[in-house]
Design an enzyme around this catalytic site. Structure first.
Site, PDB file in Angstrom:
ATOM      1  N   GLY A  14       0.844  -1.207   0.000  1.00  0.00           N
ATOM      2  CA  GLY A  14       0.000   0.000   0.000  1.00  0.00           C
ATOM      3  C   GLY A  14       0.872   1.248   0.000  1.00  0.00           C
ATOM      4  O   GLY A  14       1.882   1.300   0.679  1.00  0.00           O
ATOM      5  N   ARG A  75       1.059  -5.003  -5.870  1.00  0.00           N
ATOM      6  CA  ARG A  75       1.205  -6.273  -5.158  1.00  0.00           C
ATOM      7  C   ARG A  75       1.437  -7.317  -6.243  1.00  0.00           C
ATOM      8  O   ARG A  75       0.847  -7.227  -7.312  1.00  0.00           O
ATOM      9  CB  ARG A  75      -0.039  -6.543  -4.312  1.00  0.00           C
ATOM     10  N   ASP A 106       5.642  -5.298   5.897  1.00  0.00           N
ATOM     11  CA  ASP A 106       6.181  -6.629   6.195  1.00  0.00           C
ATOM     12  C   ASP A 106       6.289  -7.527   4.969  1.00  0.00           C
ATOM     13  O   ASP A 106       7.274  -8.245   4.795  1.00  0.00           O
ATOM     14  CB  ASP A 106       5.260  -7.343   7.201  1.00  0.00           C
ATOM     15  N   THR A 128       4.152   2.358   5.533  1.00  0.00           N
ATOM     16  CA  THR A 128       2.739   1.974   5.642  1.00  0.00           C
ATOM     17  C   THR A 128       2.042   2.933   6.589  1.00  0.00           C
ATOM     18  O   THR A 128       2.637   3.331   7.606  1.00  0.00           O
ATOM     19  CB  THR A 128       2.547   0.532   6.151  1.00  0.00           C
ATOM     20  N   ASP A 130      -0.254   2.067   8.456  1.00  0.00           N
ATOM     21  CA  ASP A 130      -0.861   1.278   9.542  1.00  0.00           C
ATOM     22  C   ASP A 130      -0.051   1.235  10.839  1.00  0.00           C
ATOM     23  O   ASP A 130      -0.588   0.829  11.867  1.00  0.00           O
ATOM     24  CB  ASP A 130      -1.092  -0.170   9.079  1.00  0.00           C
ATOM     25  N   ASP A 132       1.983  -0.909  11.632  1.00  0.00           N
ATOM     26  CA  ASP A 132       1.939  -2.294  12.134  1.00  0.00           C
ATOM     27  C   ASP A 132       3.207  -3.088  11.812  1.00  0.00           C
ATOM     28  O   ASP A 132       3.150  -4.299  11.622  1.00  0.00           O
ATOM     29  CB  ASP A 132       0.690  -3.007  11.583  1.00  0.00           C
ATOM     30  N   ARG A 174      -5.870  -2.019   8.701  1.00  0.00           N
ATOM     31  CA  ARG A 174      -5.877  -3.463   8.457  1.00  0.00           C
ATOM     32  C   ARG A 174      -6.311  -4.167   9.737  1.00  0.00           C
ATOM     33  O   ARG A 174      -7.377  -3.862  10.241  1.00  0.00           O
ATOM     34  CB  ARG A 174      -4.491  -3.922   7.987  1.00  0.00           C
TER      35      ARG A 174
HETATM   36  P1  ADP Z   1       3.148  -4.685   2.558  1.00  0.00           P
HETATM   37  O1  ADP Z   1       4.538  -4.614   2.051  1.00  0.00           O
HETATM   38  O2  ADP Z   1       2.520  -3.345   2.722  1.00  0.00           O
HETATM   39  O3  ADP Z   1       3.031  -5.581   3.774  1.00  0.00           O
HETATM   40  P2  ADP Z   1       1.993  -6.812   0.936  1.00  0.00           P
HETATM   41  O4  ADP Z   1       1.841  -7.746   2.086  1.00  0.00           O
HETATM   42  O5  ADP Z   1       0.895  -6.704  -0.044  1.00  0.00           O
HETATM   43  O6  ADP Z   1       2.255  -5.317   1.397  1.00  0.00           O
HETATM   44  O7  ADP Z   1       3.344  -7.231   0.188  1.00  0.00           O
HETATM   45  C1  ADP Z   1       3.801  -6.503  -0.939  1.00  0.00           C
HETATM   46  C2  ADP Z   1       4.438  -7.443  -1.923  1.00  0.00           C
HETATM   47  O8  ADP Z   1       5.601  -8.053  -1.331  1.00  0.00           O
HETATM   48  C3  ADP Z   1       3.597  -8.617  -2.362  1.00  0.00           C
HETATM   49  O9  ADP Z   1       2.686  -8.289  -3.372  1.00  0.00           O
HETATM   50  C4  ADP Z   1       4.647  -9.582  -2.878  1.00  0.00           C
HETATM   51  O10 ADP Z   1       5.064  -9.233  -4.169  1.00  0.00           O
HETATM   52  C5  ADP Z   1       5.799  -9.336  -1.913  1.00  0.00           C
HETATM   53  N1  ADP Z   1       5.777 -10.381  -0.871  1.00  0.00           N
HETATM   54  C6  ADP Z   1       4.906 -10.545   0.131  1.00  0.00           C
HETATM   55  N2  ADP Z   1       5.172 -11.652   0.832  1.00  0.00           N
HETATM   56  C7  ADP Z   1       6.237 -12.243   0.248  1.00  0.00           C
HETATM   57  C8  ADP Z   1       7.001 -13.435   0.484  1.00  0.00           C
HETATM   58  N3  ADP Z   1       6.700 -14.252   1.486  1.00  0.00           N
HETATM   59  N4  ADP Z   1       8.018 -13.702  -0.341  1.00  0.00           N
HETATM   60  C9  ADP Z   1       8.330 -12.880  -1.356  1.00  0.00           C
HETATM   61  N5  ADP Z   1       7.652 -11.759  -1.640  1.00  0.00           N
HETATM   62  C10 ADP Z   1       6.631 -11.418  -0.862  1.00  0.00           C
HETATM   63  O1  F6P Z   2      -1.896  -1.229   4.528  1.00  0.00           O
HETATM   64  C1  F6P Z   2      -2.496  -0.002   4.210  1.00  0.00           C
HETATM   65  C2  F6P Z   2      -3.968  -0.169   3.985  1.00  0.00           C
HETATM   66  O2  F6P Z   2      -4.505   1.085   3.625  1.00  0.00           O
HETATM   67  C3  F6P Z   2      -4.738  -0.790   5.150  1.00  0.00           C
HETATM   68  O3  F6P Z   2      -5.010   0.147   6.164  1.00  0.00           O
HETATM   69  C4  F6P Z   2      -5.955  -1.294   4.443  1.00  0.00           C
HETATM   70  O4  F6P Z   2      -6.518  -2.407   5.124  1.00  0.00           O
HETATM   71  C5  F6P Z   2      -5.426  -1.733   3.095  1.00  0.00           C
HETATM   72  O5  F6P Z   2      -4.194  -1.060   2.907  1.00  0.00           O
HETATM   73  C6  F6P Z   2      -6.335  -1.429   1.945  1.00  0.00           C
HETATM   74  O6  F6P Z   2      -5.766  -1.972   0.806  1.00  0.00           O
HETATM   75  P1  F6P Z   2      -6.249  -1.651  -0.680  1.00  0.00           P
HETATM   76  O7  F6P Z   2      -5.603  -0.370  -1.083  1.00  0.00           O
HETATM   77  O8  F6P Z   2      -5.764  -2.816  -1.455  1.00  0.00           O
HETATM   78  O9  F6P Z   2      -7.742  -1.519  -0.646  1.00  0.00           O
END
Ligand code: ADP
Ligand code: F6P
Length: 323
Positions: A14, A75, A106, A128, A130, A132, A174
């Protein structure tokens, strides 16, 4: 000093206000120290599509004050696979990129860890709204998001008071309640519902609304975390039980946009500079964090294994100040 000549920077997950300030800092600090800097567009998805461009000082002009991310974000499921990660590392090597700064949450850190294991030096920055990410007290975008949400809640209170209504305002986060806790306390909400503490005792909330209006209150503001959710349905039930008009507002993505606050611009800039410094020292597989007001760095795996929850003092205040 390590033999790093070219670095890349990407934003992932995000978007968050202040990401641009971090990108700018990585680019400018890299160039100032003799590195080539490349922008990787659309996170890991763009990496796999080779959306890579040389950055110069001008590439990041006039972005520090802008929300969103000029590098775009995405993503990418393909990058979660081993083949995707190998392809990503090969593309980076092909472009001569020795180190990458990944700005995200994360999930993005996990991807960065995989690249590190494949020989690409990686540094993560916490991006982020959040808050978190366990290893850090601060994430890029949180400060702007809570200020934006706070302003929205203040506005809703005006109309809620005029109509003598109950208003439920759902904020993002989230599964975490950091945004709700800070916004709830900062707007003087009558109730603050956090996923970390919510006990589904709606009868207590209903009694609280009735009592508040009996005591002369002109509004009843409930700040509800998205992790609790169900705001529309809750509003209908509260209205039915209290006879007091109740409206739900889901603030949604407006919390993710807008010009970053000074705090977000400043700390994102400091973190960007630190990320480049770590790469120049030959460090890899590390994340930059803020702990007790200072910038520190942790091993990526250690950071991902850390746990955190809302400060108990925040929870105490959110209860004491809503009685
Ligand atoms: P955030 O970074 O905000 O936590 P996401 O959880 O959507 O957002 O993760 C962002 C991107 O990071 C994912 O779309 C994916 O490409 C990559 N990613 C997430 N988890 C993994 C993983 N276990 N191994 C490799 N790449 C990952
Ligand atoms: O992680 C940031 C965030 O805005 C969260 O607060 C929320 O749950 C999520 O992303 C929304 O994701 P999307 O932009 O995919 O609707």
């Amino acid at each position: 000093m390590a033999d790093i000549k070219t670095i890349g920077v990407l934003t992932s997950g995000g978007d968050a206000p202040g990401m641009n300030a971090a990108v700018r800092a990585v680019v400018r600090a890299g160039l100032a120290q003799g590195l080539n800097v490349k922008g990787i567009y659309r996170g890991y998805a763009g990496l796999l599509n080779e959306e890579i461009q040389d950055m110069d000082a001008h590439s990041v002009s006039d972005i520090i004050e802008r929300g969103g991310t000029i590098l775009y974000t995405a993503r990418c499921m393909e990058f979660v696979t081993e083949e995707g990660q190998k392809k990503g590392a090969e593309i980076l090597k092909k472009h001569g990129i020795d180190g990458v700064v990944v700005i995200g949450g994360d999930g993005s850190y996990k991807g960065a860890g995989k690249l590190a294991a494949l020989g690409i030096n990686t540094i993560g920055l916490p991006g982020t709204i959040d808050l978190d990410i366990a290893c850090t007290d601060y994430t890029i975008g949180f400060d702007t998001a809570v200020n934006t949400a706070m302003e929205g809640i203040d506005r809703i209170r005006d109309t809620s008071s005029s109509h003598e209504r109950c208003s439920i305002i759902e904020v993002m986060g989230r599964t975490a309640g950091y945004i709700a806790a800070v916004c709830g306390i900062s707007t003087g909400a009558e109730d603050i519902l956090l996923p970390e503490t919510y006990d589904y005792d709606e009868a207590r909330i209903i009694e609280h609304v009735i009592q508040g209006f009996k005591n002369g209150k002109k509004h009843h503001i409930i700040v509800n975390a998205e992790g609790v959710g169900d705001s529309e349905a809750m509003a209908k039930r509260i209205q039915a039980a209290t006879g007091i008009q109740t409206r739900a507002t889901i603030l949604g993505h407006l919390q993710r946009g807008g010009s970053p606050t000074a705090r977000d611009r400043f700390i994102a800039s400091m973190m960007g500079v630190k990320a480049v410094e770590l790469l120049l020292e030959g460090k890899s597989n590390r994340v930059v964090a803020m702990k007790n007001g200072a910038l520190v760095d942790y091993d990526m795996a250690e950071a991902l294994a850390m746990q955190k929850t809302i400060d108990p003092e925040w929870i105490k205040a959110s209860k004491l100040l809503t009685r």
